[in-house]
Design a protein around this motif. Structure first.
Motif, PDB file in Angstrom:
ATOM      1  N   PHE A 184       0.848  -1.189   0.000  1.00 34.34           N
ATOM      2  CA  PHE A 184       0.000   0.000   0.000  1.00 34.34           C
ATOM      3  C   PHE A 184       0.880   1.235   0.000  1.00 34.34           C
ATOM      4  O   PHE A 184       2.047   1.180   0.348  1.00 34.34           O
ATOM      5  CB  PHE A 184      -0.954   0.017   1.195  1.00 34.34           C
ATOM      6  N   ASP A 185       0.296   2.324  -0.444  1.00 36.22           N
ATOM      7  CA  ASP A 185       0.996   3.600  -0.438  1.00 36.22           C
ATOM      8  C   ASP A 185       0.742   4.283   0.896  1.00 36.22           C
ATOM      9  O   ASP A 185      -0.387   4.312   1.373  1.00 36.22           O
ATOM     10  CB  ASP A 185       0.498   4.506  -1.569  1.00 36.22           C
ATOM     11  N   PHE A 186       1.792   4.811   1.482  1.00 37.68           N
ATOM     12  CA  PHE A 186       1.669   5.485   2.765  1.00 37.68           C
ATOM     13  C   PHE A 186       2.321   6.847   2.655  1.00 37.68           C
ATOM     14  O   PHE A 186       3.471   6.957   2.240  1.00 37.68           O
ATOM     15  CB  PHE A 186       2.347   4.677   3.875  1.00 37.68           C
ATOM     16  N   VAL A 187       1.580   7.855   2.990  1.00 35.50           N
ATOM     17  CA  VAL A 187       2.110   9.213   2.995  1.00 35.50           C
ATOM     18  C   VAL A 187       2.138   9.679   4.446  1.00 35.50           C
ATOM     19  O   VAL A 187       1.101   9.762   5.098  1.00 35.50           O
ATOM     20  CB  VAL A 187       1.234  10.154   2.137  1.00 35.50           C
ATOM     21  N   SER A 188       3.318   9.933   4.944  1.00 32.88           N
ATOM     22  CA  SER A 188       3.430  10.353   6.335  1.00 32.88           C
ATOM     23  C   SER A 188       3.013  11.817   6.475  1.00 32.88           C
ATOM     24  O   SER A 188       3.176  12.604   5.548  1.00 32.88           O
ATOM     25  CB  SER A 188       4.861  10.163   6.834  1.00 32.88           C
ATOM     26  N   PRO A 189       2.493  12.189   7.641  1.00 30.29           N
ATOM     27  CA  PRO A 189       2.101  13.585   7.840  1.00 30.29           C
ATOM     28  C   PRO A 189       3.335  14.474   7.941  1.00 30.29           C
ATOM     29  O   PRO A 189       4.421  14.022   8.284  1.00 30.29           O
ATOM     30  CB  PRO A 189       1.348  13.554   9.166  1.00 30.29           C
ATOM     31  N   ARG A 190       3.149  15.756   7.645  1.00 27.24           N
ATOM     32  CA  ARG A 190       4.265  16.695   7.738  1.00 27.24           C
ATOM     33  C   ARG A 190       4.719  16.843   9.190  1.00 27.24           C
ATOM     34  O   ARG A 190       5.890  16.996   9.469  1.00 27.24           O
ATOM     35  CB  ARG A 190       3.853  18.064   7.201  1.00 27.24           C
ATOM     36  N   TRP A 191       3.785  16.840  10.100  1.00 24.86           N
ATOM     37  CA  TRP A 191       4.116  16.997  11.515  1.00 24.86           C
ATOM     38  C   TRP A 191       3.130  16.187  12.334  1.00 24.86           C
ATOM     39  O   TRP A 191       1.949  16.084  12.009  1.00 24.86           O
ATOM     40  CB  TRP A 191       4.024  18.475  11.921  1.00 24.86           C
TER      41      TRP A 191
END
Length: 98
Positions: free
Chosen positions: A56-63
């Protein structure tokens, strides 16, 4: 697919090759025998597991408000205060010299 059929083919291959190669160091003759037996008797292939179940694609939060996030906030605040203090000190010394 029939995993029990595959298991039976492996069991039959092992029994057949143990008769053919009763002794040997670490099954030196048995391994090629088992591989050829399985190839000759057609091992049943399992269906492939869909890639979407384990990738799966995971985009981490900026903060994020965790220890690392708050540490970054504290670091930026300390760096800003140190910079402002340095600038104020230089400005004050320049004003007092004149």
């Amino acid at each position: 697919t029939n995993p029990d059929g595959n298991s039976q083919i492996y069991t039959d291959a092992q029994a057949e090759c143990e008769k053919e190669f009763p002794i040997g160091l670490s099954g030196s003759g048995r391994i090629p025998c088992i591989q050829s037996y399985i190839a000759a008797h057609g091992i049943q292939k399992q269906d492939a597991i869909p890639v979407s179940l384990y990738e799966f694609d995971f985009v981490s939060p900026r903060w994020s408000p965790d220890l690392a996030g708050w540490s970054m906030v504290a670091s930026v605040a300390c760096l800003t205060m140190a910079t402002l203090s340095f600038i104020a000190d230089r400005w004050l010394k320049a004003e007092l010299r004149d």
